[in-house]
Design a protein around this motif. Structure first.
Motif, PDB file in Angstrom:
ATOM      1  N   GLY A  69     -11.202 -12.591   2.543  1.00 23.85           N
ATOM      2  CA  GLY A  69     -10.090 -12.890   1.640  1.00 23.85           C
ATOM      3  C   GLY A  69      -9.318 -11.670   1.200  1.00 23.85           C
ATOM      4  N   CYS A  70      -9.852 -10.490   1.471  1.00 18.41           N
ATOM      5  CA  CYS A  70      -9.143  -9.246   1.147  1.00 18.41           C
ATOM      6  C   CYS A  70      -8.075  -8.901   2.184  1.00 18.41           C
ATOM      7  CB  CYS A  70     -10.129  -8.086   1.048  1.00 18.41           C
ATOM      8  SG  CYS A  70     -11.341  -8.245  -0.280  1.00 18.41           S
ATOM      9  N   VAL A  71      -8.089  -9.590   3.318  1.00 17.07           N
ATOM     10  CA  VAL A  71      -7.106  -9.329   4.375  1.00 17.07           C
ATOM     11  C   VAL A  71      -5.754  -9.914   3.957  1.00 17.07           C
ATOM     12  CG1 VAL A  71      -6.494  -9.706   6.797  1.00 17.07           C
ATOM     13  CG2 VAL A  71      -8.893  -9.356   6.148  1.00 17.07           C
ATOM     14  N   PRO A  72      -4.703  -9.094   3.913  1.00 18.11           N
ATOM     15  CA  PRO A  72      -3.394  -9.593   3.477  1.00 18.11           C
ATOM     16  C   PRO A  72      -2.676 -10.361   4.584  1.00 18.11           C
ATOM     17  CG  PRO A  72      -3.182  -7.323   4.138  1.00 18.11           C
ATOM     18  CD  PRO A  72      -4.651  -7.658   4.260  1.00 18.11           C
ATOM     19  N   ASP A  73      -1.681 -11.141   4.191  1.00 20.44           N
ATOM     20  CA  ASP A  73      -0.817 -11.769   5.186  1.00 20.44           C
ATOM     21  C   ASP A  73       0.066 -10.723   5.863  1.00 20.44           C
ATOM     22  OD1 ASP A  73      -1.619 -14.469   4.644  1.00 20.44           O
ATOM     23  OD2 ASP A  73      -0.444 -14.375   2.806  1.00 20.44           O
ATOM     24  N   TYR A  74       0.542  -9.750   5.075  1.00 22.63           N
ATOM     25  CA  TYR A  74       1.446  -8.716   5.569  1.00 22.63           C
ATOM     26  C   TYR A  74       1.048  -7.371   4.981  1.00 22.63           C
ATOM     27  CZ  TYR A  74       4.246 -12.991   5.985  1.00 22.63           C
ATOM     28  OH  TYR A  74       4.677 -14.260   6.247  1.00 22.63           O
ATOM     29  N   TYR A  75       1.512  -6.304   5.624  1.00 17.75           N
ATOM     30  CA  TYR A  75       1.342  -4.979   5.039  1.00 17.75           C
ATOM     31  C   TYR A  75       2.542  -4.106   5.364  1.00 17.75           C
ATOM     32  CZ  TYR A  75       0.161  -2.793   9.559  1.00 17.75           C
ATOM     33  OH  TYR A  75       0.207  -2.316  10.846  1.00 17.75           O
ATOM     34  N   LEU A  76       2.753  -3.100   4.513  1.00 20.19           N
ATOM     35  CA  LEU A  76       3.775  -2.076   4.709  1.00 20.19           C
ATOM     36  C   LEU A  76       3.221  -0.759   4.191  1.00 20.19           C
ATOM     37  CD1 LEU A  76       7.071  -3.849   3.550  1.00 20.19           C
ATOM     38  CD2 LEU A  76       6.650  -2.917   5.840  1.00 20.19           C
ATOM     39  N   GLU A  77       3.802   0.334   4.659  1.00 19.27           N
ATOM     40  CA  GLU A  77       3.376   1.642   4.171  1.00 19.27           C
ATOM     41  C   GLU A  77       3.619   1.771   2.669  1.00 19.27           C
ATOM     42  OE1 GLU A  77       1.771   4.234   5.549  1.00 19.27           O
ATOM     43  OE2 GLU A  77       1.449   2.963   7.312  1.00 19.27           O
ATOM     44  N   SER A  78       4.737   1.231   2.189  1.00 19.15           N
ATOM     45  CA  SER A  78       5.060   1.329   0.765  1.00 19.15           C
ATOM     46  C   SER A  78       5.942   0.164   0.377  1.00 19.15           C
ATOM     47  CB  SER A  78       5.772   2.642   0.454  1.00 19.15           C
ATOM     48  OG  SER A  78       7.076   2.633   0.981  1.00 19.15           O
ATOM     49  N   LEU A  79       6.042  -0.088  -0.930  1.00 23.89           N
ATOM     50  CA  LEU A  79       6.938  -1.130  -1.420  1.00 23.89           C
ATOM     51  C   LEU A  79       8.380  -0.794  -1.082  1.00 23.89           C
ATOM     52  CD1 LEU A  79       7.399  -3.742  -2.972  1.00 23.89           C
ATOM     53  CD2 LEU A  79       7.304  -2.425  -5.103  1.00 23.89           C
ATOM     54  N   GLY A  80       8.725   0.488  -1.136  1.00 28.25           N
ATOM     55  CA  GLY A  80      10.075   0.907  -0.807  1.00 28.25           C
ATOM     56  C   GLY A  80      10.477   0.573   0.614  1.00 28.25           C
ATOM     57  N   ASP A  81       9.507   0.464   1.520  1.00 25.69           N
ATOM     58  CA  ASP A  81       9.810   0.113   2.911  1.00 25.69           C
ATOM     59  C   ASP A  81      10.276  -1.325   3.074  1.00 25.69           C
ATOM     60  OD1 ASP A  81       9.226   2.641   3.862  1.00 25.69           O
ATOM     61  OD2 ASP A  81       7.134   2.168   4.312  1.00 25.69           O
ATOM     62  N   LEU A  82      10.078  -2.143   2.025  1.00 24.52           N
ATOM     63  CA  LEU A  82      10.561  -3.524   2.083  1.00 24.52           C
ATOM     64  C   LEU A  82      12.067  -3.594   1.877  1.00 24.52           C
ATOM     65  CD1 LEU A  82       9.851  -6.562   2.261  1.00 24.52           C
ATOM     66  CD2 LEU A  82       9.402  -6.509  -0.204  1.00 24.52           C
ATOM     67  N   LEU A  83      12.623  -2.619   1.162  1.00 20.18           N
ATOM     68  CA  LEU A  83      14.037  -2.671   0.780  1.00 20.18           C
ATOM     69  C   LEU A  83      14.989  -2.813   1.971  1.00 20.18           C
ATOM     70  CD1 LEU A  83      16.138  -2.597  -1.451  1.00 20.18           C
ATOM     71  CD2 LEU A  83      16.080  -0.077  -1.337  1.00 20.18           C
ATOM     72  N   PRO A  84      14.897  -1.985   3.014  1.00 22.46           N
ATOM     73  CA  PRO A  84      15.846  -2.153   4.127  1.00 22.46           C
ATOM     74  C   PRO A  84      15.665  -3.472   4.874  1.00 22.46           C
ATOM     75  CG  PRO A  84      14.180  -0.507   4.670  1.00 22.46           C
ATOM     76  CD  PRO A  84      14.038  -0.807   3.209  1.00 22.46           C
ATOM     77  N   LEU A  85      14.479  -4.056   4.775  1.00 23.35           N
ATOM     78  CA  LEU A  85      14.231  -5.310   5.481  1.00 23.35           C
ATOM     79  C   LEU A  85      14.893  -6.495   4.781  1.00 23.35           C
ATOM     80  CD1 LEU A  85      10.417  -4.898   6.311  1.00 23.35           C
ATOM     81  CD2 LEU A  85      12.385  -4.305   7.748  1.00 23.35           C
ATOM     82  N   ILE A  86      15.072  -6.414   3.461  1.00 24.50           N
ATOM     83  CA  ILE A  86      15.600  -7.555   2.696  1.00 24.50           C
ATOM     84  C   ILE A  86      17.027  -7.326   2.206  1.00 24.50           C
ATOM     85  CG2 ILE A  86      13.284  -8.253   1.995  1.00 24.50           C
ATOM     86  CD1 ILE A  86      13.837  -7.017  -0.740  1.00 24.50           C
ATOM     87  N   SER A  87      17.605  -6.178   2.543  1.00 26.55           N
ATOM     88  CA  SER A  87      18.967  -5.879   2.091  1.00 26.55           C
ATOM     89  C   SER A  87      20.010  -6.413   3.069  1.00 26.55           C
ATOM     90  CB  SER A  87      19.150  -4.359   1.937  1.00 26.55           C
ATOM     91  OG  SER A  87      18.275  -3.859   0.958  1.00 26.55           O
TER      92      SER A  87
END
Length: 343
Positions: free
Chosen positions: A325-343
């Protein structure tokens, strides 16, 4: 859209538990066997269509703080802008932290100082959750506190009486303390353990003595083993204190913070959140991500805090339900790396 892509998008929109049922059902089918790789997907590899489906699958974001948005008093690059972009996309954002040392108002001040937008209603801290839990119990007696001002001030806000906090040293010999100095407070009906930089043998003795009464309520704010640090220094967390008290008390505490599902009860009851349309973002598998798994949230692990990709790969191999249950659905190096994906 191909049939395979359609199935992928259906699963992206599904709850975490439903997604796992699909993967289990199709585990023997060669075509859909690759869908198992959706467990711990690197979000930076997703297509624009996948990202759009992902964004359409949740309305609420729960984010951990230390290790995700900041480290100590240093904001992590791009974290604030990412959360603002999620707000601009119509998502509700809550800060969910196992830190019991601050009140919600103190967290709001810290957020403001570090460049994050927040209101008290958007802070879900373990000090606040403890006050909610004891208030919901209708607790009328006095609590013995192993903790700090964040915890006592939140208890004050709901009218719960408690012991003093701060240093409690052994002033003479242990024999003198036990036989002459220690007097049990008959009004104490609960022991609450949070982070306490002054924790010592005397506090452990007091807590365990009160807990020797089976009617005394035992509450732990959280069980984080250590704090996320920028160096190899190990700073023990509340979990080490809780483990010590549990060992001498001879019974487990009711855990308030992540990964306890009590958090889900609070956000549903008090904040009208739909667990099936909620994303949990965290840096620690056994608290943030396990909470999401238990509560049916989608989960995103960022690698700026405690857990690493090597940890995730080890968890994938486990047959233990909680470790898996500790395995995530998704991962990224940082929260900031999500920004270009959702902009």
């Amino acid at each position: 859209m191909s049939g395979f892509s359609a199935v992928k998008n259906l699963i992206y929109r599904s709850s975490n538990n439903f997604r796992k049922l699909i993967l289990k059902y199709f585990s023997n089918f060669s075509t859909l066997n690759s869908l198992k790789e959706m467990s711990a997907v690197n979000m930076s590899t997703l297509t624009r269509e996948d990202i759009k489906a992902f964004l359409n699958s949740f309305d609420t974001v729960l984010t951990d703080c230390d290790g995700v948005t900041w480290l100590d008093d240093r904001p992590l690059k791009g974290a604030s802008a990412t959360l603002q972009q999620l707000r601009d996309l119509g998502k509700k954002v809550f800060y969910v932290t196992n830190n019991s040392t601050k009140t919600r108002d103190e967290f709001v001040t810290k957020c403001s100082n570090l460049g994050f937008k927040a209101s008290a209603d958007e802070i879900i801290s373990t000090a606040y959750l403890t006050a909610c839990y004891m208030s919901d119990l209708g607790f009328k007696k006095k609590a013995y506190i192993v903790g700090s001002t964040g915890l006592t001030r939140e208890l004050d806000s709901v009218g719960i009486r408690h012991s003093d906090i701060g240093p409690d040293p052994l002033r003479s010999s242990l024999a003198a303390f036990v036989n002459q100095e220690f007097h049990r407070d008959p009004e104490v009906g609960a022991v609450v353990v949070g982070f306490d930089e002054h924790f010592n043998y005397i506090k452990m003795l007091r807590a365990a003595t009160y807990l020797n009464d089976p009617d005394c309520i035992f509450i732990a704010t959280n069980t984080d083993e250590r704090f996320p640090m920028r160096s190899d220094l190990v700073v023990p967390g509340t979990g080490s204190i809780v483990a010590a008290v549990e060992a001498c008390a001879g019974r487990p505490a009711f855990k308030i913070g992540k990964p306890s599902s009590y958090i889900r009860d609070v956000i549903v009851k008090r904040h009208n959140v739909d667990p099936k349309r909620t994303l949990m973002i965290g840096d620690r598998g056994n608290t943030d991500i396990l909470l999401g798994t238990r509560c049916g949230f989608q989960t995103l692990l960022v690698l700026t805090g405690v857990s690493s990709l090597e940890d995730v790969n080890e968890w994938k191999k486990s047959d233990n339900k909680d470790i898996r249950g500790c395995v995530p659905d998704y991962y990224l190096e940082s929260l900031g790396d999500l920004l270009p994906l959702i902009s």
